[in-house]
Enzyme design. Structure first.
Site, short mmCIF file in Angstrom:
data_model
loop_
_atom_site.label_atom_id
_atom_site.label_comp_id
_atom_site.label_asym_id
_atom_site.label_seq_id
_atom_site.Cartn_x
_atom_site.Cartn_y
_atom_site.Cartn_z
CB CYS A 74 16.70 38.04 -31.57
SG CYS A 74 14.92 38.17 -31.34
CG HIS B 48 17.83 42.62 -31.95
ND1 HIS B 48 18.01 41.66 -32.92
CD2 HIS B 48 16.56 42.48 -31.51
CE1 HIS B 48 16.89 40.97 -33.06
NE2 HIS B 48 15.99 41.45 -32.21
CD GLU C 3 21.21 42.62 -34.30
OE1 GLU C 3 21.75 42.40 -33.20
OE2 GLU C 3 20.15 42.08 -34.66
#
Lengths: 294, 198
Positions: free
Chosen positions: B85, B176, B178
């Site tokens: 991002c 994302h 994560e």
């Protein structure tokens, strides 16, 4: 499969703000200053909390025109405040396309009993708290981000410190409690049981937790970070100081280097006067914003 | 369990944003990790992740404190760098409407390409290098890659838009990884780091 506005993207949005400073602004010029100083977001307002406090009367959602003008000039996220329980102001803010709504005690509450049902929006919400029970009630209502209430518009960090310590202290208490005590603990602090279980498992709130309400200097920001805040909101502290641009940059850098005293010393030099603060103990009960909407 | 990645030391740029989430993913993959909150920590890493956050803030502060030259040196030395991002925005050589920041990857990027926060979404993606099973992409005020120059390969698309690319030792995604429990993207990146390290 594609799904808009899930809790994960709402909560994730706040996670992207971690380690950052969110600044109150009242016009496009201030928003540009905030952005160029490294703010991770701006809070679009008609008046900063110090002025709301000074002016008195009913404080409401800002004029959509002000919010839109601010949204036009910056690329960082724009947040805006609605009154506690005023779900129509929230609907209007969502329609305007603001990136986050702060259901805030800084404005005059519209409902003294109920908050907004934040699950029914695709835009995420942040809410204030003074303790763990309050934080978990707001998360239960759908808040995707939590902040301390502090005492807004005072330039006095003492209440934000109290609230952050209280939340952290109660998280440690939950972590140390054996499972059979958790239901009673949930009852006593007025928190949803399922969220208490999550806090025990995670060792922290299930959403990001920022500090707010009285932060006026780089040292204040670093103090809140060292106490465990994920980031800071600065309301009146920047644009009520002598040199807003310099103060804004210094607070951003202090939030990044919160555990580096030498750097904190360097960024704290020559900032001019911070905002003139208020002694909380001189405020009457009615003048305290933190007791609104618990 | 035999752990392939345990000797790797991967940094997560710790200026601002989803730092702890990436560290959590690295931990689960069994890799060594460090949150890079001082530029000097960038030396001696086997790889670097630039996390999601606010690209304007990360860009400004990384320039101020000497991170940028060291990151460029890492890239030049062939060390793997993974931008998610905001990290993707930092890596791009061309940004629509503004100057590039690190300018390391031959891609052109448009910020906030899907709209504002209320338009943020999750969607299943087909990412051939990660296998057949769909990968859940979490898009938050996400950028897209509007064009890739020679050297950069497209790894994933969503509704005809490029959302993940690799160019030699550089990897970038507009979503994302994560924020999910699916470790395949981190494992893929750690594989790049392992190849470079041996």
């Amino acid at each position: 499969m594609m799904e808009i506005g899930t809790f994960r993207v709402k909560k994730g949005m706040a996670e992207m703000q971690k380690g950052g400073v969110i600044m109150d602004v009242v016009n496009p010029e201030q928003a540009k200053i905030a952005e160029s100083s490294g703010a991770v977001a701006v809070m679009a307002l008609e008046r900063v909390p110090a002025d709301i406090r000074a002016t008195g009367g009913v404080a409401r959602m800002a004029d959509p025109e002000i919010i839109q003008k601010i949204m036009e000039v910056v690329t960082i996220p724009v947040m805006a405040k609605c009154r506690i329980g005023h779900f129509v102001e929230a609907q209007i803010l969502e329609a305007l396309g603001v990136d986050y709504i702060d259901e805030s005690e800084v404005l005059t509450p519209a409902d003294e009993r109920y908050h907004v049902n934040k699950h029914s929006f695709t835009v995420p919400f942040v809410c204030g708290c003074r303790d763990l029970g309050e934080a978990l009630r707001r998360i239960g209502e759908g808040a995707a981000m939590i902040r301390t209430k502090g005492e807004p518009g005072t330039g006095n960090v003492v209440e934000a410190v109290r609230h952050m310590r209280q939340v952290m202290d109660q998280i440690r208490q939950v972590q140390n409690a054996p499972d059979e005590e958790l239901m009673t603990l949930a009852k006593e602090i007025g928190a949803p049981y399922e969220l208490i279980l999550q806090v025990k498992k995670l060792g922290k709130l299930p959403v990001v937790n920022f500090a707010a309400g009285g932060i006026a200097t780089p040292a204040d920001a670093a103090l809140m970070m060292q106490l465990g805040a994920d980031g800071v909101f600065v309301g009146s502290g920047i644009f009520k100081s002598d040199d807003p641009q310099k103060m804004a940059v210094a607070i951003v850098e202090a939030t990044l280097h919160y555990d580096d005293p030498e750097l904190l010393a360097a960024v704290s030099k020559g900032l001019g006067d911070a905002m003139h603060g208020l002694d909380i103990s001189l405020l009457t009960q009615a003048e305290r914003m933190q007791t609104r909407g618990v | 369990m035999f752990n392939l990645f345990r000797d790797l030391r991967i940094g997560v740029l710790g200026i601002q944003g989803a730092v702890s989430e990436h560290i959590e993913s690295l931990k689960k993959c069994g890799a060594g990790y460090v949150a890079v909150r001082k530029a000097a920590l960038l030396d001696d890493l086997d790889g670097l992740i630039i996390p999601g956050g606010e690209s304007t803030t990360i860009g400004r502060l990384s320039g101020l404190y000497g991170y940028q030259d060291r990151i460029s040196a890492m890239a030049a030395a062939g060390k793997p760098i993974f931008g998610t991002c905001a990290g993707l925005i930092l890596l791009a050589r061309e940004l629509e409407g503004q100057d590039p920041i690190l300018a390391l990857m031959s891609i052109k990027v448009r910020r906030n390409a899907f709209g504002r926060q209320k338009e943020s979404f999750e969607a299943d993606l087909q990412i051939p290098v990660l296998g057949e099973e769909p990968y859940c992409g979490v898009f938050i005020r996400a950028p897209i890659i509007t064009s890739v120059q020679e050297g950069a390969g497209v790894l994933a698309q969503f509704q005809g838009q490029i959302v993940a690319v690799r160019e030699n030792n550089l990897l970038a995604a507009s979503f994302h990884p994560e924020l999910t429990d699916d470790l395949r993207f981190h494992n893929y990146f750690l594989g790049m780091a392992l190849q470079k390290a041996v």
